[in-house]
Design a protein around this motif. Structure first.
Motif, PDB file in Angstrom:
ATOM      1  N   GLU B  81     -26.537  40.535  29.995  1.00  0.00           N
ATOM      2  CA  GLU B  81     -26.272  39.996  31.334  1.00  0.00           C
ATOM      3  C   GLU B  81     -25.518  38.664  31.317  1.00  0.00           C
ATOM      4  O   GLU B  81     -25.157  38.136  32.371  1.00  0.00           O
ATOM      5  N   ASP B  82     -25.288  38.111  30.124  1.00  0.00           N
ATOM      6  CA  ASP B  82     -24.580  36.837  30.015  1.00  0.00           C
ATOM      7  C   ASP B  82     -23.070  36.998  29.945  1.00  0.00           C
ATOM      8  O   ASP B  82     -22.335  36.000  29.990  1.00  0.00           O
ATOM      9  N   PHE B  83     -22.600  38.233  29.823  1.00  0.00           N
ATOM     10  CA  PHE B  83     -21.163  38.442  29.760  1.00  0.00           C
ATOM     11  C   PHE B  83     -20.591  38.211  31.149  1.00  0.00           C
ATOM     12  O   PHE B  83     -20.886  38.926  32.105  1.00  0.00           O
ATOM     13  N   ALA B  84     -19.786  37.160  31.235  1.00  0.00           N
ATOM     14  CA  ALA B  84     -19.318  36.651  32.527  1.00  0.00           C
ATOM     15  C   ALA B  84     -18.267  35.581  32.243  1.00  0.00           C
ATOM     16  O   ALA B  84     -17.915  35.328  31.095  1.00  0.00           O
ATOM     17  N   THR B  85     -17.801  34.961  33.319  1.00  0.00           N
ATOM     18  CA  THR B  85     -16.888  33.824  33.184  1.00  0.00           C
ATOM     19  C   THR B  85     -17.646  32.561  33.545  1.00  0.00           C
ATOM     20  O   THR B  85     -18.396  32.531  34.530  1.00  0.00           O
ATOM     21  N   TYR B  86     -17.449  31.526  32.738  1.00  0.00           N
ATOM     22  CA  TYR B  86     -18.164  30.273  32.926  1.00  0.00           C
ATOM     23  C   TYR B  86     -17.168  29.166  33.266  1.00  0.00           C
ATOM     24  O   TYR B  86     -16.092  29.073  32.671  1.00  0.00           O
ATOM     25  N   TYR B  87     -17.568  28.358  34.234  1.00  0.00           N
ATOM     26  CA  TYR B  87     -16.728  27.246  34.688  1.00  0.00           C
ATOM     27  C   TYR B  87     -17.500  25.947  34.626  1.00  0.00           C
ATOM     28  O   TYR B  87     -18.683  25.895  34.992  1.00  0.00           O
ATOM     29  N   CYS B  88     -16.826  24.877  34.231  1.00  0.00           N
ATOM     30  CA  CYS B  88     -17.390  23.545  34.412  1.00  0.00           C
ATOM     31  C   CYS B  88     -16.744  22.929  35.649  1.00  0.00           C
ATOM     32  O   CYS B  88     -15.667  23.353  36.077  1.00  0.00           O
ATOM     33  N   LYS B 103     -13.926  33.180  29.737  1.00  0.00           N
ATOM     34  CA  LYS B 103     -14.436  34.540  29.905  1.00  0.00           C
ATOM     35  C   LYS B 103     -15.125  34.970  28.623  1.00  0.00           C
ATOM     36  O   LYS B 103     -14.520  34.965  27.546  1.00  0.00           O
ATOM     37  N   VAL B 104     -16.388  35.336  28.742  1.00  0.00           N
ATOM     38  CA  VAL B 104     -17.170  35.795  27.589  1.00  0.00           C
ATOM     39  C   VAL B 104     -17.271  37.303  27.682  1.00  0.00           C
ATOM     40  O   VAL B 104     -17.868  37.849  28.625  1.00  0.00           O
TER      41      VAL B 104
END
Lengths: 121, 107
Positions: B81-88, B103-104
């Motif tokens: 469920e952690d496969f997603a895009t992360y932003y700071c 993008k992970v």
């Protein structure tokens, strides 16, 4: 249950205007600033405007200042974004978000589902 | 304006891997930094504020660190469920800009 619902998006020609609305329910906005953020595949997430709870604090990103106006009605729990003189580069999904800032500025804790604005002739 | 540069832009990893995403600010922002997770067709979700404080309900495999200009988000033992895009995002001064995203994806 919390609902943050944006509306008003659509297809509009360059130079025309559009007004986005954000209705919030199940969530207190008392004391909270509200923002609009937009997202495009090419430019990612872009912060565009903020309005403080007492509406005296309003800031805009450079690319929309003078064309966009953020407003709110605390009695109705709504936040609007009036967009004038729209440009193709304003094409994006627009999100209404609540700023969480108890103690210090923490981030955007509630987001709407977004409304798509397409500026095209 | 303060610019945020995330790296890498794309990351391919396997379930169980440890991954680290970095976010560099163009000027010092103390710890006015937040991290978001975004899944396809969904709005971003706030994970971390103040550079290192997890929101309630965020799994402890997520952690954030840093101050000033260098920040990182680490996920230990990556889950499906952690496969997603992360932003700071910085909250130091307007405009509150975001990083370009990481993008992970599943290897």
């Amino acid at each position: 249950q919390v609902h943050v619902v944006e509306s008003g998006g659509g297809v509009v020609q360059p130079g025309r205007s559009l007004r986005l609305s954000c209705a919030v329910s199940g969530l207190s906005l008392t004391g909270f600033a509200m923002h609009w953020v937009r997202q495009t595949p090419g430019r990612g997430l872009e912060w565009i405007a903020v309005i403080g709870y007492d509406v005296t604090r309003r800031y805009y990103t450079d690319s929309v200042r003078g064309r966009f106006t953020i407003s709110r009605d605390n009695s109705q729990n709504t936040v609007d974004l009036e967009m004038n003189n729209l440009r193709p580069e304003d094409t994006a999904v627009y999100y209404c978000v609540r700023e969480w800032s108890s103690g210090y500025r923490k981030g955007f804790d509630y987001w709407g589902q977004g409304t798509l604005v397409t500026v095209s002739s | 304006d303060i610019q945020l540069t995330q790296s890498p832009s794309f990351l391919s990893a396997s379930v169980g891997d440890r991954v680290t995403i970095t976010c560099r600010a163009s000027q010092a922002i103390a710890t006015y930094l937040a991290w978001y997770q975004q899944k396809p067709e969904k709005a971003p979700k706030l994970l971390i504020h103040g550079a290192s404080t997890l929101l309630s309900g965020v799994p402890s495999r997520f952690s954030g660190s840093g101050s000033g200009t260098e920040f990182s988000l680490t996920i230990t033992s990556l889950q499906p469920e952690d496969f997603a895009t992360y932003y700071c995002q910085h909250l130091h001064s307007y405009p509150w800009t975001f990083g370009q995203g990481t993008k992970v994806e599943i290897k």
